[in-house]
Design a protein around this motif. Structure first.
Motif, PDB file in Angstrom:
ATOM      1  N   LEU A 250      18.458  22.644  41.392  1.00  0.00           N
ATOM      2  CA  LEU A 250      19.516  21.971  40.642  1.00  0.00           C
ATOM      3  C   LEU A 250      20.857  22.312  41.279  1.00  0.00           C
ATOM      4  N   THR A 251      21.635  21.292  41.620  1.00  0.00           N
ATOM      5  CA  THR A 251      22.963  21.484  42.195  1.00  0.00           C
ATOM      6  C   THR A 251      24.010  20.916  41.245  1.00  0.00           C
ATOM      7  N   VAL A 252      25.042  21.725  40.969  1.00  0.00           N
ATOM      8  CA  VAL A 252      26.115  21.323  40.067  1.00  0.00           C
ATOM      9  C   VAL A 252      27.448  21.543  40.765  1.00  0.00           C
ATOM     10  N   TYR A 253      28.321  20.530  40.699  1.00  0.00           N
ATOM     11  CA  TYR A 253      29.671  20.633  41.248  1.00  0.00           C
ATOM     12  C   TYR A 253      30.665  20.831  40.111  1.00  0.00           C
ATOM     13  N   SER A 254      31.736  21.572  40.403  1.00  0.00           N
ATOM     14  CA  SER A 254      32.764  21.802  39.397  1.00  0.00           C
ATOM     15  C   SER A 254      34.100  22.059  40.087  1.00  0.00           C
ATOM     16  N   ALA A 255      35.150  22.142  39.279  1.00  0.00           N
ATOM     17  CA  ALA A 255      36.489  22.423  39.790  1.00  0.00           C
ATOM     18  C   ALA A 255      37.208  23.336  38.812  1.00  0.00           C
ATOM     19  N   ASP A 256      38.052  24.197  39.315  1.00  0.00           N
ATOM     20  CA  ASP A 256      38.830  25.074  38.445  1.00  0.00           C
ATOM     21  C   ASP A 256      39.782  24.244  37.589  1.00  0.00           C
ATOM     22  N   PRO A 257      39.912  24.587  36.293  1.00  0.00           N
ATOM     23  CA  PRO A 257      40.816  23.825  35.405  1.00  0.00           C
ATOM     24  C   PRO A 257      42.255  23.838  35.930  1.00  0.00           C
ATOM     25  N   GLY A 258      42.914  22.716  35.766  1.00  0.00           N
ATOM     26  CA  GLY A 258      44.316  22.628  36.147  1.00  0.00           C
ATOM     27  C   GLY A 258      44.581  22.387  37.609  1.00  0.00           C
ATOM     28  N   THR A 259      43.522  22.239  38.401  1.00  0.00           N
ATOM     29  CA  THR A 259      43.686  22.009  39.837  1.00  0.00           C
ATOM     30  C   THR A 259      43.639  20.505  40.136  1.00  0.00           C
ATOM     31  N   PRO A 260      44.145  20.107  41.318  1.00  0.00           N
ATOM     32  CA  PRO A 260      44.023  18.695  41.698  1.00  0.00           C
ATOM     33  C   PRO A 260      42.575  18.209  41.709  1.00  0.00           C
ATOM     34  N   ALA A 261      41.652  19.089  42.072  1.00  0.00           N
ATOM     35  CA  ALA A 261      40.245  18.703  42.079  1.00  0.00           C
ATOM     36  C   ALA A 261      39.753  18.390  40.672  1.00  0.00           C
ATOM     37  N   LEU A 265      38.214  14.870  39.357  1.00  0.00           N
ATOM     38  CA  LEU A 265      36.937  14.688  38.660  1.00  0.00           C
ATOM     39  C   LEU A 265      37.112  13.841  37.405  1.00  0.00           C
ATOM     40  N   LYS A 266      38.232  14.029  36.679  1.00  0.00           N
ATOM     41  CA  LYS A 266      38.485  13.216  35.490  1.00  0.00           C
ATOM     42  C   LYS A 266      38.670  11.756  35.881  1.00  0.00           C
ATOM     43  N   LEU A 267      39.405  11.528  36.960  1.00  0.00           N
ATOM     44  CA  LEU A 267      39.609  10.170  37.440  1.00  0.00           C
ATOM     45  C   LEU A 267      38.281   9.557  37.893  1.00  0.00           C
ATOM     46  N   LEU A 268      37.453  10.376  38.527  1.00  0.00           N
ATOM     47  CA  LEU A 268      36.143   9.898  38.977  1.00  0.00           C
ATOM     48  C   LEU A 268      35.276   9.499  37.789  1.00  0.00           C
ATOM     49  N   ALA A 269      35.334  10.288  36.711  1.00  0.00           N
ATOM     50  CA  ALA A 269      34.562   9.965  35.518  1.00  0.00           C
ATOM     51  C   ALA A 269      35.022   8.640  34.921  1.00  0.00           C
ATOM     52  N   SER A 270      36.340   8.419  34.916  1.00  0.00           N
ATOM     53  CA  SER A 270      36.881   7.169  34.409  1.00  0.00           C
ATOM     54  C   SER A 270      36.428   5.989  35.268  1.00  0.00           C
ATOM     55  N   TRP A 271      36.459   6.192  36.592  1.00  0.00           N
ATOM     56  CA  TRP A 271      36.028   5.136  37.511  1.00  0.00           C
ATOM     57  C   TRP A 271      34.543   4.841  37.342  1.00  0.00           C
TER      58      TRP A 271
END
Length: 288
Positions: A250-261, A265-271
């Motif tokens: 199982l592979t999971v990607y994430s980003a630290d809160p408050g970062t551009p990444a 990810l939020k924009l990607l979810a919307s898209w």
């Protein structure tokens, strides 16, 4: 795929990358081989030249842990390379791995990670299950229409991979390293052998990297993406082997809160949500 040939080629490649100066050995006369000579490896490992020569011919039968430890230290193997050297090979006639399926409980975990891209892959780098955000992140892979999607086949055979992965060469070498580890563990896996043969035939880059005998195991790290909808982002990934499901991870990607990444990810979810509503509209419209 002959395991003795694999062991032999692996040891030769590790020996060739170490210079006498790096090993703290004196250099005398003209050298006809890259890296260390067999006798020099034997001295560093505290064994006879004859014994090391037999090992380099692919025969590790009867070698104790202490002997393998000494050899690994002499060749400066990292942890992944040590595991690759120590892995016992199945004997002739051993069955290949069974066809893996993703358990319903694991599927629920993958689908439940709404704000993190997550997928399950097998030992051949086939993606067997992915949540919507993972499909959006790897949108170009899933546009190929292949079932299952294979990340190594995409990396080496699809020109769009060099645009999706700014660090394409590192991604490619890691993928080759994973296949190299799996080929040693499962030399009778026909589908794996077919994949390696296909990539070797169709990709000069794969053939060159395969010949380098590098090995890799995915655990954790970072990966950069240049996504057509949200631009560049650097994500952290964790890969966990699924106990009881040999060969699945199982592979999971994430980003630290408050970062551009994290914003990406939020924009990607919307898209991704927009594409699900209107799959006929393939054009990304970045909002930044």
């Amino acid at each position: 795929m002959d395991n003795q040939e694999e062991v032999s080629a692996f040891l030769k490649s590790r020996r060739a990358r170490i210079t006498p100066e790096q090993a703290g050995l004196p250099v005398y006369g003209q050298r006809r081989v890259p890296g260390l000579r067999r006798g020099e490896v034997a001295v560093l490992a505290g064994m006879s030249v004859e014994y090391y020569t037999r090992m380099e011919r692919g025969s590790l039968a009867g070698a104790s842990d202490s002997v393998l430890d000494a050899l690994a230290q002499a060749l400066r193997l990292n942890d992944t390379e040590r595991d690759h050297l120590y892995a016992p090979a199945p004997g002739p006639g051993a069955a290949g791995p069974k066809k893996a399926t993703v358990r319903p409980g694991v599927l629920r975990i993958v689908e439940g990670l709404h704000d993190q891209p997550a997928y399950v892959r097998n030992n051949r780098m086939d993606i067997l299950a992915a949540n919507p955000l993972a499909r959006a992140l790897h949108c170009k892979l899933f546009e190929t229409g292949a079932e299952p999607v294979n990340t190594c086949r995409f990396v080496f055979l699809d020109p769009r991979a060099t645009r999706l992965y700014p660090d394409w060469e590192r991604v490619a070498r890691e993928g080759v390293g994973v296949l190299r580890v799996e080929a040693a563990k499962n030399p009778y896996d026909r589908e794996l052998s077919n994949l390696i043969g296909e990539l070797s035939t169709r990709s000069d880059a794969f053939r060159t990297m395969w010949g380098a005998h590098g090995v890799h195991v995915f655990t954790e790290g970072t990966k950069r993406f240049l996504h057509p909808a949200v631009g560049e982002m650097e994500l952290v990934h964790e890969s966990l082997n699924l106990l009881g499901d040999e060969g699945l991870a199982l592979t999971v990607y994430s980003a630290d809160p408050g970062t551009p990444a994290a914003d990406a990810l939020k924009l990607l979810a919307s898209w991704a949500a927009t594409r699900q509503q209107d799959p006929a509209d393939p054009q990304p419209r970045p909002e930044r």
